[in-house]
Design a protein around this motif. Structure first.
Motif, PDB file in Angstrom:
ATOM      1  N   ALA A   1       0.832  -1.228  -0.078  1.00  0.00           N
ATOM      2  CA  ALA A   1      -0.110  -0.173  -0.004  1.00  0.00           C
ATOM      3  C   ALA A   1       0.897   1.177  -0.110  1.00  0.00           C
ATOM      4  CB  ALA A   1      -1.052   0.049   1.362  1.00  0.00           C
ATOM      5  N   ASP A   2       2.293   1.121   0.154  1.00  0.00           N
ATOM      6  CA  ASP A   2       3.056   2.310  -0.002  1.00  0.00           C
ATOM      7  C   ASP A   2       3.605   2.685  -1.274  1.00  0.00           C
ATOM      8  OD1 ASP A   2       2.672   2.145   3.037  1.00  0.00           O
ATOM      9  OD2 ASP A   2       4.540   1.089   3.171  1.00  0.00           O
ATOM     10  N   GLY A   3       3.508   1.996  -2.231  1.00  0.00           N
ATOM     11  CA  GLY A   3       3.809   2.189  -3.560  1.00  0.00           C
ATOM     12  C   GLY A   3       2.587   2.432  -4.530  1.00  0.00           C
ATOM     13  N   VAL A   4       2.766   1.667  -5.755  1.00  0.00           N
ATOM     14  CA  VAL A   4       1.786   1.999  -6.602  1.00  0.00           C
ATOM     15  C   VAL A   4       0.962   0.917  -6.574  1.00  0.00           C
ATOM     16  CG1 VAL A   4       1.316   1.914  -9.456  1.00  0.00           C
ATOM     17  CG2 VAL A   4       3.610   2.690  -8.367  1.00  0.00           C
ATOM     18  N   VAL A   5      -0.142   1.504  -5.909  1.00  0.00           N
ATOM     19  CA  VAL A   5      -1.285   0.499  -5.299  1.00  0.00           C
ATOM     20  C   VAL A   5      -1.902  -0.319  -6.321  1.00  0.00           C
ATOM     21  CG1 VAL A   5      -3.368   0.733  -3.938  1.00  0.00           C
ATOM     22  CG2 VAL A   5      -1.615   2.193  -3.426  1.00  0.00           C
ATOM     23  N   ALA A   6      -2.175   0.224  -7.564  1.00  0.00           N
ATOM     24  CA  ALA A   6      -2.863  -0.543  -8.482  1.00  0.00           C
ATOM     25  C   ALA A   6      -2.049  -1.709  -8.937  1.00  0.00           C
ATOM     26  CB  ALA A   6      -3.200   0.479  -9.838  1.00  0.00           C
ATOM     27  N   LEU A   7      -0.985  -1.694  -8.773  1.00  0.00           N
ATOM     28  CA  LEU A   7       0.120  -2.766  -9.177  1.00  0.00           C
ATOM     29  C   LEU A   7       0.327  -3.585  -8.158  1.00  0.00           C
ATOM     30  CD1 LEU A   7       1.791  -4.175 -11.416  1.00  0.00           C
ATOM     31  CD2 LEU A   7       3.587  -2.631 -10.847  1.00  0.00           C
ATOM     32  N   LEU A   8       0.967  -3.024  -6.952  1.00  0.00           N
ATOM     33  CA  LEU A   8       1.483  -3.832  -5.780  1.00  0.00           C
ATOM     34  C   LEU A   8       0.508  -4.518  -4.980  1.00  0.00           C
ATOM     35  CD1 LEU A   8       4.336  -1.450  -4.598  1.00  0.00           C
ATOM     36  CD2 LEU A   8       4.508  -3.293  -6.368  1.00  0.00           C
ATOM     37  N   VAL A   9      -0.637  -3.712  -4.769  1.00  0.00           N
ATOM     38  CA  VAL A   9      -1.746  -4.458  -4.027  1.00  0.00           C
ATOM     39  C   VAL A   9      -2.374  -5.902  -4.982  1.00  0.00           C
ATOM     40  CG1 VAL A   9      -4.001  -4.555  -3.040  1.00  0.00           C
ATOM     41  CG2 VAL A   9      -2.376  -2.590  -2.701  1.00  0.00           C
ATOM     42  N   PRO A  10      -2.638  -5.837  -6.056  1.00  0.00           N
ATOM     43  CA  PRO A  10      -3.027  -7.138  -6.767  1.00  0.00           C
ATOM     44  C   PRO A  10      -2.065  -8.312  -6.698  1.00  0.00           C
ATOM     45  CG  PRO A  10      -3.782  -5.220  -7.933  1.00  0.00           C
ATOM     46  CD  PRO A  10      -3.020  -4.661  -6.953  1.00  0.00           C
ATOM     47  N   ALA A  11      -0.576  -7.629  -6.779  1.00  0.00           N
ATOM     48  CA  ALA A  11       0.251  -8.576  -6.719  1.00  0.00           C
ATOM     49  C   ALA A  11       0.529  -9.166  -5.330  1.00  0.00           C
ATOM     50  CB  ALA A  11       1.861  -7.788  -7.204  1.00  0.00           C
ATOM     51  N   ALA A  12       0.217  -8.653  -4.239  1.00  0.00           N
ATOM     52  CA  ALA A  12       0.441  -8.909  -2.901  1.00  0.00           C
ATOM     53  C   ALA A  12      -0.851 -10.063  -2.829  1.00  0.00           C
ATOM     54  CB  ALA A  12       0.386  -7.999  -2.142  1.00  0.00           C
TER      55      ALA A  12
END
Length: 541
Positions: free
Chosen positions: A285-296
């Motif tokens: 949630a600290d970076g590019v949310v649209a990319l990192l949250v789905p990846a997480a």
């Protein structure tokens, strides 16, 4: 377009291209005209270097002549790099008004500007003031530790373990071995896992408040801290997770034998929502949310499915291998395909998540986060080796090999649980990109001498600078005076005050509030008849 026209245009481009390139090169090589600062700051409110007890609503900069404001003309920053200006600056005659956010906390702040004076010359500068702090008492970004940090990391690790049992076990059974999904050996671990996630979530609700307020274990049951948590965004996410867990328990554990496809799909959707609540409270949630949250979310799903499938293998499938070897081996081979997909997803999404958190590469082995990540990768390599051994055992299919298979799978489970523990520790550790900033030394020629600049840290925030002058043979040169200014793209002319320190000069009030390539401009006076200027730069992370 006809071929003839196309060839004609192509030939025209080829004729014009060299000339265009030469014109661009000439523009790049032309020396920049020096800017003379015609508009001068005559006063500011707060004054430069002032200490105020209450944060002003705006900073007012008064110039001796009219100025105009280009885009991004002013920047107001804390020493930790957080912008505190609210909206664009505005002009009030010869006064530039920089509005500040409401309730600016205690700290030291700098306001820099890059304006255009009436005769079109660019002028730049900065002031610094302190709110309930001395303006020269610069405090850099500090990652404050807490006695509750280990407990929070433990709660996160427990969440991952509980998800592997509560979601991974029933998901693996439903996807791969539907005939066993309602058995006690599947429902038991699932119930335990959901209970573990619930306990870990309640623990986070109790721990986050006192940790944020700087308290210790005495504040865990304090209503004030709990009220802060439940009204914050993380607290809302945790409360939503509690509700989702209750729904998931009903869908998975209530009359499981009667569960149809629609109910299983609903359970899957709720399970993904639970994983989303975990991802939203992590580093993703600290970076590019649209990319990192789905990846997480995909990363978590692959991990819990992998561990959950291993548990079902040990508890349910392997006993069937003894009773029906052919059918059991078919089940194992089906699992091998799913395990491979899980590992591939873990590797790809892990790389996506690690890339913005481990910058630059040196941070991988020089920060606590990077070292933990290396430990996780080592454990993953060991688990993959065990998985490869299990795959070879399945391929052979003899009874002694099946006995060895149980031991190999058990080792694989232990390894994955260890990975979950390290992942929990990672979630509570500041990322490498947030903490990396090693000291640097730069040397620059200055007349016949050279200046050596030592910077104690290259992390954005405060820094201690030490400057010494050496003659051509390396002997110290005693400077009579030294002035400096720091600048980077978007932030210019942050004055640096140097004080004599033995044979050199030292500054403890330098502030580099944003990351980027910074330049230190030095004006050194050797004597009343000799002086020189020099520039030196270094990256700030």
């Amino acid at each position: 377009m006809t071929p003839t026209v196309a060839r004609g245009r192509s030939a025209l481009v080829r004729r014009l291209l060299p000339g265009l390139l030469l014109a661009v090169l000439a523009l790049l090589l032309l020396p920049a005209a020096p800017a003379s600062a015609h508009a001068v700051l005559v006063s500011s409110d707060p004054a430069d270097g002032a200490r105020v007890e209450a944060a002003p609503a705006a900073v007012r900069l008064t110039f001796d002549e009219a100025v105009s404001l280009p885009p991004g003309a002013t920047v107001a920053l804390s020493t930790t790099g957080q912008r505190v200006d609210e909206g664009p600056a505005r002009l009030d005659g010869r006064v530039v008004v920089v509005p500040l956010r409401a309730a600016v906390p205690a700290g030291v702040y700098s306001v820099s500007w890059r304006l255009v004076s009436a005769d079109s010359h660019v002028v730049s500068g900065s002031i610094r003031f302190g709110v309930q702090r001395d303006a020269d008492a610069v405090q850099g970004p500090v990652v404050a530790g807490s006695p509750l940090d280990p407990a929070l990391a433990g709660a996160t690790g427990l969440t991952y373990l509980g998800l592997s049992l509560g979601l991974g076990v029933p998901a693996a059974a439903a996807l791969l071995w539907p005939a066993v999904r309602a058995r006690r050996r599947v429902l038991g671990p699932a119930a335990v896992g959901l209970a573990l996630v619930l306990l870990a979530t309640l623990a986070e609700l109790l721990l986050r408040g006192p940790r944020a307020s700087g308290g210790d274990w005495a504040g865990v049951l304090r209503l004030e801290d709990l009220g802060y948590t439940v009204t914050s965004l993380p607290g809302v996410v945790l409360l939503v997770r509690v509700v989702l867990l209750a729904v998931l328990a009903v869908l998975l554990l209530h009359r499981p034998a009667a569960a149809g496809r629609a109910r299983l799909l609903a359970a899957g959707a709720v399970g993904v929502a639970v994983l989303l609540t975990v991802a939203l409270l992590g580093h993703a949630a600290d970076g590019v949310v649209a990319l990192l949250v789905p990846a997480a979310v995909v990363h978590l799903a692959a991990m819990v499915l992998w561990l959950g499938g291993l548990v079902v293998l040990l508890a349910v499938v392997l006993p069937r291998v003894r009773r029906a070897p052919a059918a059991g081996l078919r089940l194992l081979r089906r699992w091998s395909v799913v395990a491979f997909v899980c590992v591939a997803a873990l590797v790809v999404t892990g790389e996506i998540q690690a890339f913005p958190t481990v910058v630059p590469l040196d941070a991988l082995w020089s920060t606590p986060y990077g070292v933990l990540l290396l430990v996780k990768l080592g454990l993953l390599a060991a688990v993959l080796a065990a998985a490869a051994a299990a795959q070879r055992t399945v391929a052979r299919g003899s009874l002694p090999a099946r006995l060895r298979l149980r031991r190999v799978l058990a080792a694989e489970v232990v390894g994955v649980v260890a990975i979950l523990g390290v992942t929990g520790a990672l979630s509570g550790t500041a990322t490498a990109a947030e903490t990396y900033g090693p000291p640097v030394t730069r040397t620059v020629a200055a007349g016949s001498d050279r200046l050596v600049v030592d910077v104690d840290r290259t992390r954005r925030g405060s820094a201690v600078l030490h400057v010494r002058a050496l003659d051509p043979v390396g002997r110290p040169v005693r400077l009579a005076a030294l002035d400096g200014a720091l600048a980077t793209e978007g932030v210019g002319a942050l004055d640096v005050t140097f004080r004599r320190d033995g044979a050199g000069w030292r500054s403890t009030d330098a502030t580099l509030p944003v990351s980027g390539e910074w330049t230190l401009t030095l004006d050194a006076e050797v004597s009343t008849a000799s002086a020189y200027a020099a520039k030196v730069g270094w990256p700030v992370w």
